[in-house]
Design a protein around this motif. Structure first.
Motif, short mmCIF file in Angstrom:
data_model
loop_
_atom_site.label_atom_id
_atom_site.label_comp_id
_atom_site.label_asym_id
_atom_site.label_seq_id
_atom_site.Cartn_x
_atom_site.Cartn_y
_atom_site.Cartn_z
N ALA A 227 0.87 -1.12 0.03
CA ALA A 227 -0.06 0.10 0.10
C ALA A 227 0.76 1.32 0.09
O ALA A 227 1.92 1.17 0.59
CB ALA A 227 -0.85 0.13 1.28
N ARG A 228 0.48 2.34 -0.77
CA ARG A 228 1.28 3.61 -0.71
C ARG A 228 1.04 4.14 0.50
O ARG A 228 0.16 4.12 1.02
CB ARG A 228 0.55 4.36 -1.97
N ARG A 229 2.09 4.83 1.01
CA ARG A 229 2.19 5.42 2.17
C ARG A 229 1.42 6.94 2.21
O ARG A 229 1.53 7.62 1.16
CB ARG A 229 3.94 5.83 2.49
N PRO A 230 0.37 6.95 3.07
CA PRO A 230 -0.41 8.20 3.01
C PRO A 230 0.51 9.44 3.11
O PRO A 230 1.69 9.43 3.67
CB PRO A 230 -1.13 8.03 4.20
N SER A 231 0.22 10.49 2.41
CA SER A 231 0.98 11.62 2.62
C SER A 231 1.34 12.27 3.76
O SER A 231 2.26 13.03 3.92
CB SER A 231 0.43 12.68 1.39
N HIS A 232 0.09 12.27 4.67
CA HIS A 232 0.46 12.79 5.99
C HIS A 232 1.47 11.93 7.05
O HIS A 232 2.00 12.54 7.95
CB HIS A 232 -0.90 12.91 6.62
N LEU A 233 2.10 10.77 6.40
CA LEU A 233 2.89 10.15 7.08
C LEU A 233 4.37 10.19 6.48
O LEU A 233 4.47 10.63 5.49
CB LEU A 233 2.47 8.39 7.37
N LEU A 234 5.39 10.26 7.47
CA LEU A 234 6.75 10.28 7.39
C LEU A 234 7.17 8.88 6.45
O LEU A 234 6.74 7.87 6.79
CB LEU A 234 7.48 10.61 8.46
N SER A 235 8.27 9.22 5.67
CA SER A 235 8.95 7.92 5.49
C SER A 235 9.73 7.00 6.70
O SER A 235 9.63 7.85 7.80
CB SER A 235 10.04 8.25 4.45
N GLU A 236 9.96 5.94 6.42
CA GLU A 236 10.54 4.92 7.55
C GLU A 236 11.75 5.77 8.27
O GLU A 236 11.69 5.82 9.56
CB GLU A 236 10.67 3.70 7.16
N TRP A 237 12.81 6.07 7.30
CA TRP A 237 13.83 6.79 7.91
C TRP A 237 13.63 8.03 8.68
O TRP A 237 14.27 8.31 9.79
CB TRP A 237 14.87 6.84 6.97
N LEU A 238 12.29 8.73 8.22
CA LEU A 238 12.34 10.13 8.71
C LEU A 238 11.52 9.91 10.17
O LEU A 238 11.73 10.62 11.19
CB LEU A 238 11.63 11.01 7.80
N HIS B 197 0.60 7.18 15.98
CA HIS B 197 1.06 5.97 16.51
C HIS B 197 0.78 4.77 15.73
O HIS B 197 1.69 4.03 15.25
CB HIS B 197 0.96 5.94 17.91
N SER B 198 -0.37 4.35 15.90
CA SER B 198 -0.90 2.78 15.24
C SER B 198 -0.69 2.74 13.82
O SER B 198 -0.32 1.69 13.36
CB SER B 198 -2.35 2.77 15.74
N GLU B 199 -0.83 3.91 13.17
CA GLU B 199 -0.46 3.98 11.72
C GLU B 199 0.99 3.50 11.36
O GLU B 199 1.30 2.70 10.58
CB GLU B 199 -0.95 5.18 11.06
N TYR B 200 1.89 4.08 12.26
CA TYR B 200 3.27 3.84 11.76
C TYR B 200 3.59 2.62 12.44
O TYR B 200 4.45 1.74 11.69
CB TYR B 200 4.30 4.90 12.67
N VAL B 201 3.12 1.83 13.61
CA VAL B 201 3.49 0.61 13.84
C VAL B 201 2.98 -0.37 12.78
O VAL B 201 3.75 -1.32 12.45
CB VAL B 201 2.84 0.36 15.42
N SER B 202 1.80 -0.26 12.38
CA SER B 202 1.46 -1.15 11.32
C SER B 202 2.03 -1.01 9.68
O SER B 202 2.50 -2.03 9.23
CB SER B 202 -0.22 -0.73 11.03
#
Length: 222
Positions: free
Chosen positions: A117-128, A205-210
């Motif tokens: 799934a594409r990362r939603p624009s409001h979320l950061l890339s993993e390294w950020l 928080h939960s979005e990043y964990v998933s």
């Protein structure tokens, strides 16, 4: 196709998992092109990573070149040729292969890998995100200024405009004074979360964990 796909995905992960690797010269156009063979005696050149995989599976033979051409005719790959310097032979031709968008889709289906799934624009890339977590986990004392990669500062820190757009403003530099034995107060600049940074981590928080398959213990929710 499977061997090319797996190498493509490994390179993509390496390029995007950290700021240093993501700055490879030429960007994605460079790391998407995977060396397939160097046209010289393997005594001098060895085998490429793709050739090693094919050898281990018993699939490296004289027909490999014809297979690449067949894949290229079907628009599944693009075949490139450049030159590399090999001692003591000098410059020799090298064949590289790059999956097309169609080829990547076909390979993904063939090996049974679901489309991410594409990362939603409001979320950061993993390294950020992990850079921001490092600041969060440092607590009120903050993270030493030189502990963050330069690109992370530009995208997360207040007052920056990476690529002409305002940064996220999730972290900021403060001056912290530490008592150093025998030398009095020593001023040091440290990164701390801003109010918007704390709110962002708490809300998503939960979005990043998933999204990044992280464990709860690795995520600061404060």
């Amino acid at each position: 196709m499977a061997a090319i796909f797996h190498e493509d995905q490994r390179r993509e992960h390496d390029a995007r998992s950290g700021p240093a690797r993501s700055r490879r010269v030429g960007g994605a156009a460079a790391w998407r092109r995977i060396p397939f063979t160097v046209h010289a005696d393997p005594v001098f050149t060895g085998y490429t990573e793709l050739q090693e995989v094919l050898r281990d599976g018993g699939h490296l033979d004289s027909g490999a070149g014809a297979t690449l051409r067949a894949l290229a005719r079907r628009s599944l790959v693009v075949v490139w040729v450049d030159q590399v310097q090999v001692a003591p032979l000098g410059f020799v031709p090298r064949t590289l292969v790059e999956l097309t968008r169609l080829g990547r889709s076909v390979a993904r289906t063939g090996v049974g890998v679901p489309v991410e799934a594409r990362r939603p624009s409001h979320l950061l890339s993993e390294w950020l995100w992990r850079s921001m977590l490092a600041v969060a986990n440092a607590g009120d004392g903050g993270l030493p200024a030189d502990s963050l990669a330069a690109r992370a500062r530009f995208y997360l820190g207040t007052g920056y405009r990476p690529q002409g757009r305002p940064s996220r403003g999730y972290i900021d530099l403060i001056v912290a004074e530490d008592l150093e034995a025998g030398h009095g107060l020593v001023a040091e600049r440290r990164w701390v979360l801003t109010d918007s940074g704390r709110a962002h981590l708490a809300e998503h928080h939960s979005e990043y964990v998933s999204l990044y398959q992280a464990t709860d213990s690795a995520v600061s929710k404060e």
